[in-house]
Design a protein around this motif. Structure first.
Motif, mmCIF file in Angstrom:
data_model
loop_
_atom_site.group_PDB
_atom_site.id
_atom_site.type_symbol
_atom_site.label_atom_id
_atom_site.label_comp_id
_atom_site.label_asym_id
_atom_site.label_seq_id
_atom_site.Cartn_x
_atom_site.Cartn_y
_atom_site.Cartn_z
ATOM 1 N N GLU A 11 46.665 97.937 86.225
ATOM 2 C CA GLU A 11 46.116 99.366 86.802
ATOM 3 C C GLU A 11 45.388 99.762 85.490
ATOM 4 O O GLU A 11 46.093 99.985 84.511
ATOM 5 C CB GLU A 11 47.255 100.173 87.268
ATOM 6 C CG GLU A 11 46.606 101.613 87.822
ATOM 7 C CD GLU A 11 47.655 102.346 88.470
ATOM 8 O OE1 GLU A 11 47.701 103.686 88.232
ATOM 9 O OE2 GLU A 11 48.485 101.884 89.394
ATOM 10 N N PHE A 12 44.339 100.318 85.722
ATOM 11 C CA PHE A 12 43.572 101.257 84.833
ATOM 12 C C PHE A 12 42.666 102.447 85.666
ATOM 13 O O PHE A 12 42.005 102.046 86.384
ATOM 14 C CB PHE A 12 42.411 100.230 83.997
ATOM 15 C CG PHE A 12 41.659 100.842 83.118
ATOM 16 C CD1 PHE A 12 42.196 101.058 81.974
ATOM 17 C CD2 PHE A 12 40.351 101.289 83.340
ATOM 18 C CE1 PHE A 12 41.590 101.860 80.589
ATOM 19 C CE2 PHE A 12 39.699 101.836 82.213
ATOM 20 C CZ PHE A 12 40.149 102.099 81.116
ATOM 21 N N GLN A 15 43.380 102.719 89.138
ATOM 22 C CA GLN A 15 42.644 101.368 90.116
ATOM 23 C C GLN A 15 43.190 100.062 89.747
ATOM 24 O O GLN A 15 43.505 99.861 88.430
ATOM 25 C CB GLN A 15 41.245 101.428 89.935
ATOM 26 C CG GLN A 15 40.354 102.429 90.400
ATOM 27 C CD GLN A 15 38.858 102.465 90.284
ATOM 28 O OE1 GLN A 15 38.481 101.402 89.667
ATOM 29 N NE2 GLN A 15 38.417 103.110 91.102
ATOM 30 N N LYS A 16 43.523 99.284 90.511
ATOM 31 C CA LYS A 16 43.869 97.978 90.252
ATOM 32 C C LYS A 16 42.881 97.064 89.844
ATOM 33 O O LYS A 16 41.691 96.989 90.195
ATOM 34 C CB LYS A 16 44.367 97.209 91.886
ATOM 35 C CG LYS A 16 45.199 95.860 91.641
ATOM 36 C CD LYS A 16 45.507 95.309 92.835
ATOM 37 C CE LYS A 16 46.502 96.305 93.894
ATOM 38 N NZ LYS A 16 46.955 95.540 94.856
ATOM 39 N N ASN A 17 43.271 96.239 88.899
ATOM 40 C CA ASN A 17 42.150 95.477 88.187
ATOM 41 C C ASN A 17 43.076 94.047 87.743
ATOM 42 O O ASN A 17 44.172 94.184 87.979
ATOM 43 C CB ASN A 17 41.766 96.054 86.819
ATOM 44 C CG ASN A 17 40.753 97.171 86.839
ATOM 45 O OD1 ASN A 17 39.788 97.083 87.185
ATOM 46 N ND2 ASN A 17 41.521 98.368 86.801
ATOM 47 N N TYR A 18 42.089 93.089 87.556
ATOM 48 C CA TYR A 18 42.713 91.803 87.412
ATOM 49 C C TYR A 18 41.833 91.162 86.033
ATOM 50 O O TYR A 18 40.689 91.547 85.919
ATOM 51 C CB TYR A 18 42.498 90.786 88.408
ATOM 52 C CG TYR A 18 43.266 91.105 89.590
ATOM 53 C CD1 TYR A 18 44.396 90.441 89.666
ATOM 54 C CD2 TYR A 18 42.839 92.068 90.383
ATOM 55 C CE1 TYR A 18 45.518 90.557 90.641
ATOM 56 C CE2 TYR A 18 43.625 92.181 91.703
ATOM 57 C CZ TYR A 18 44.724 91.507 91.748
ATOM 58 O OH TYR A 18 45.609 91.819 92.943
ATOM 59 N N ILE A 19 42.789 90.530 84.976
ATOM 60 C CA ILE A 19 41.895 89.571 84.346
ATOM 61 C C ILE A 19 42.491 88.022 84.638
ATOM 62 O O ILE A 19 43.407 87.903 85.391
ATOM 63 C CB ILE A 19 42.227 89.768 82.969
ATOM 64 C CG1 ILE A 19 43.610 89.636 82.524
ATOM 65 C CG2 ILE A 19 41.667 91.230 82.512
ATOM 66 C CD1 ILE A 19 43.762 89.837 80.838
ATOM 67 N N TYR A 37 44.640 92.005 77.477
ATOM 68 C CA TYR A 37 44.876 93.267 76.700
ATOM 69 C C TYR A 37 46.193 93.514 75.908
ATOM 70 O O TYR A 37 47.134 92.610 76.007
ATOM 71 C CB TYR A 37 44.829 94.442 77.571
ATOM 72 C CG TYR A 37 43.396 94.662 78.107
ATOM 73 C CD1 TYR A 37 42.255 95.299 77.348
ATOM 74 C CD2 TYR A 37 43.223 94.296 79.515
ATOM 75 C CE1 TYR A 37 41.172 95.423 77.946
ATOM 76 C CE2 TYR A 37 41.732 94.611 80.234
ATOM 77 C CZ TYR A 37 40.925 95.140 79.355
ATOM 78 O OH TYR A 37 39.590 95.411 79.911
ATOM 79 N N THR A 38 46.133 94.432 75.003
ATOM 80 C CA THR A 38 47.654 94.724 74.193
ATOM 81 C C THR A 38 48.675 94.826 75.341
ATOM 82 O O THR A 38 48.434 95.302 76.265
ATOM 83 C CB THR A 38 47.477 95.897 73.292
ATOM 84 O OG1 THR A 38 46.256 95.633 72.512
ATOM 85 C CG2 THR A 38 48.536 96.431 72.746
#
Length: 100
Positions: A11-12, A15-19, A37-38
């Motif tokens: 979450e960012f 909002q839900k995100n994906y990598i 990400y970290t």
């Protein structure tokens, strides 16, 4: 050789995100492409395990380029798994090593 995507949900800004780091499987050797990400170490470990692979077989990490979503957890991986080889371009390796 087999290549699978590891969908990492996070979450960012609410909002839900994906990598999608990738895992390359060659015989019994694993190579991770990018580290997210970290603080994504546990998320990536869980995806590797969920796909039926063992972290002890992770031998390499390829860093495609020096952006937070590609290199963020590299330090954590190297600290936890010191045997892992880091593979990067000559330009990127200067940033990864701290030379620049």
């Amino acid at each position: 050789m087999k290549i699978i995507e590891l969908p990492i949900e996070f979450e960012f800004n609410g909002q839900k995100n994906y990598i999608y780091p990738s895992l390359i499987i060659l015989e019994n050797e694993l190579t991770l492409v990018d580290t997210g990400y970290t603080n994504f170490l546990n998320l990536i470990e869980n995806e590797i395990l969920k796909n039926g692979y063992e972290i002890k077989n992770l031998k390499n990490i390829i860093i495609t380029h020096y952006d937070d979503n590609h290199i963020g957890s590299l330090y954590d991986f190297k600290e936890k798994y010191p045997w892992i080889n880091i593979i990067a371009s000559e330009i990127e390796s200067k940033y990864i090593s701290g030379e620049m």
